[in-house]
Design a protein around this motif. Structure first.
Motif, PDB file in Angstrom:
ATOM      1  N   ASP A  23       0.813  -1.222   0.000  1.00 42.16           N
ATOM      2  CA  ASP A  23       0.000   0.000   0.000  1.00 42.16           C
ATOM      3  C   ASP A  23       0.845   1.270   0.000  1.00 42.16           C
ATOM      4  O   ASP A  23       0.447   2.278  -0.580  1.00 42.16           O
ATOM      5  CB  ASP A  23      -0.914   0.040   1.236  1.00 42.16           C
ATOM      6  N   PHE A  24       1.995   1.230   0.672  1.00 39.07           N
ATOM      7  CA  PHE A  24       2.763   2.457   0.897  1.00 39.07           C
ATOM      8  C   PHE A  24       4.116   2.522   0.195  1.00 39.07           C
ATOM      9  O   PHE A  24       4.763   3.558   0.214  1.00 39.07           O
ATOM     10  CB  PHE A  24       2.961   2.671   2.403  1.00 39.07           C
ATOM     11  N   SER A  25       4.554   1.457  -0.444  1.00 42.94           N
ATOM     12  CA  SER A  25       5.918   1.423  -0.993  1.00 42.94           C
ATOM     13  C   SER A  25       6.172   2.459  -2.078  1.00 42.94           C
ATOM     14  O   SER A  25       7.315   2.865  -2.278  1.00 42.94           O
ATOM     15  CB  SER A  25       6.248   0.026  -1.515  1.00 42.94           C
ATOM     16  N   THR A  26       5.141   2.906  -2.761  1.00 38.99           N
ATOM     17  CA  THR A  26       5.337   3.943  -3.781  1.00 38.99           C
ATOM     18  C   THR A  26       5.099   5.352  -3.235  1.00 38.99           C
ATOM     19  O   THR A  26       5.312   6.325  -3.954  1.00 38.99           O
ATOM     20  CB  THR A  26       4.404   3.702  -4.985  1.00 38.99           C
ATOM     21  N   LYS A  27       4.670   5.445  -1.976  1.00 43.60           N
ATOM     22  CA  LYS A  27       4.335   6.750  -1.394  1.00 43.60           C
ATOM     23  C   LYS A  27       5.374   7.238  -0.395  1.00 43.60           C
ATOM     24  O   LYS A  27       5.554   8.448  -0.236  1.00 43.60           O
ATOM     25  CB  LYS A  27       2.968   6.663  -0.696  1.00 43.60           C
ATOM     26  N   ILE A  28       6.011   6.313   0.317  1.00 46.97           N
ATOM     27  CA  ILE A  28       6.991   6.680   1.337  1.00 46.97           C
ATOM     28  C   ILE A  28       8.189   5.734   1.243  1.00 46.97           C
ATOM     29  O   ILE A  28       8.096   4.658   0.657  1.00 46.97           O
ATOM     30  CB  ILE A  28       6.401   6.614   2.765  1.00 46.97           C
ATOM     31  N   LYS A  29       9.300   6.160   1.813  1.00 48.21           N
ATOM     32  CA  LYS A  29      10.501   5.315   1.848  1.00 48.21           C
ATOM     33  C   LYS A  29      10.360   4.309   2.981  1.00 48.21           C
ATOM     34  O   LYS A  29      10.204   4.670   4.148  1.00 48.21           O
ATOM     35  CB  LYS A  29      11.742   6.192   2.062  1.00 48.21           C
ATOM     36  N   GLU A  95      11.103   6.506   6.160  1.00 48.89           N
ATOM     37  CA  GLU A  95       9.889   6.953   6.834  1.00 48.89           C
ATOM     38  C   GLU A  95       9.209   5.845   7.631  1.00 48.89           C
ATOM     39  O   GLU A  95       8.460   6.125   8.570  1.00 48.89           O
ATOM     40  CB  GLU A  95       8.916   7.541   5.810  1.00 48.89           C
ATOM     41  N   LYS A 160      -3.457   0.902   8.683  1.00 47.17           N
ATOM     42  CA  LYS A 160      -3.352   1.702   7.462  1.00 47.17           C
ATOM     43  C   LYS A 160      -3.763   3.150   7.733  1.00 47.17           C
ATOM     44  O   LYS A 160      -3.082   4.091   7.311  1.00 47.17           O
ATOM     45  CB  LYS A 160      -4.224   1.103   6.355  1.00 47.17           C
ATOM     46  N   GLU A 164      -1.374   6.410   7.358  1.00 53.04           N
ATOM     47  CA  GLU A 164      -1.792   7.490   6.446  1.00 53.04           C
ATOM     48  C   GLU A 164      -1.841   8.834   7.152  1.00 53.04           C
ATOM     49  O   GLU A 164      -1.496   9.865   6.587  1.00 53.04           O
ATOM     50  CB  GLU A 164      -3.174   7.185   5.864  1.00 53.04           C
TER      51      GLU A 164
END
Length: 167
Positions: A23-29, A95, A160, A164
């Motif tokens: 869910d988050f790998s493309t949004k945060i490091k 992050e 999640k 977020e």
């Protein structure tokens, strides 16, 4: 933010961590690792470990002794060298750090144990699974969830939501 998940075997701990990673790998490091069992015909024969930072998986534990698999724990032979190498690659400036799992098997590595103690005492964002036998020790460090099949979706959505709104 520190989030810890524990539960019985096959309650979905790793599945939840992997879903959060997706869910988050493309949004945060994100840095860290997750583990998965290796099984044949439903019988567990070992564990593999996936390094997020290296982008590949390695064998971590197996039922038979081989080169680099010399430390024995609970009927498995462990490759602590690979765990130590993966720990060396974890980026503390990311992050979110994912650790799957904090368990007795992993604690056979002094480097891993020191790493866990280090990150718990820093202002870092951590999502970790914890072996049920160690749950009491780690629940005081952050938000703790006991995962069961029946509450999987609820716990996933809550974690999640926290990520977020926190990151």
């Amino acid at each position: 933010m520190k989030i810890f998940i524990s539960g019985l075997p096959r309650s979905g701990k790793t599945t939840l961590v992997k879903k959060i990673y997706e869910d988050f790998s493309t949004k945060i490091k994100i840095s860290g690792f997750y583990t998965e069992e290796i099984s044949i015909e439903g019988k567990r024969i070992g564990f593999k470990i996936y390094s997020i930072d290296l982008g590949k998986e390695f064998e971590f534990a197996k039922r038979r002794k081989e080169k680099d698999f010399e430390v024995e724990y609970a009927g498995y032979y462990l490759n602590l060298k690979i765990l130590d190498e993966i720990i060396d690659k974890v980026d503390l400036n990311c992050e979110l750090i994912i650790i799957d799992e904090i368990g007795k098997m992993e604690m056979m590595s002094k480097k891993f144990e020191n790493f866990i103690n280090e990150i718990l005492n820093k202002n870092l964002n951590i999502l970790a699974t914890v072996h049920r036998s160690l749950a009491e020790k780690y629940k005081k460090f952050g938000k703790f969830y006991w995962l069961e099949r029946e509450n999987w979706e609820k716990v996933y959505k809550e974690i999640k939501f926290v990520i977020e709104n926190y990151l």
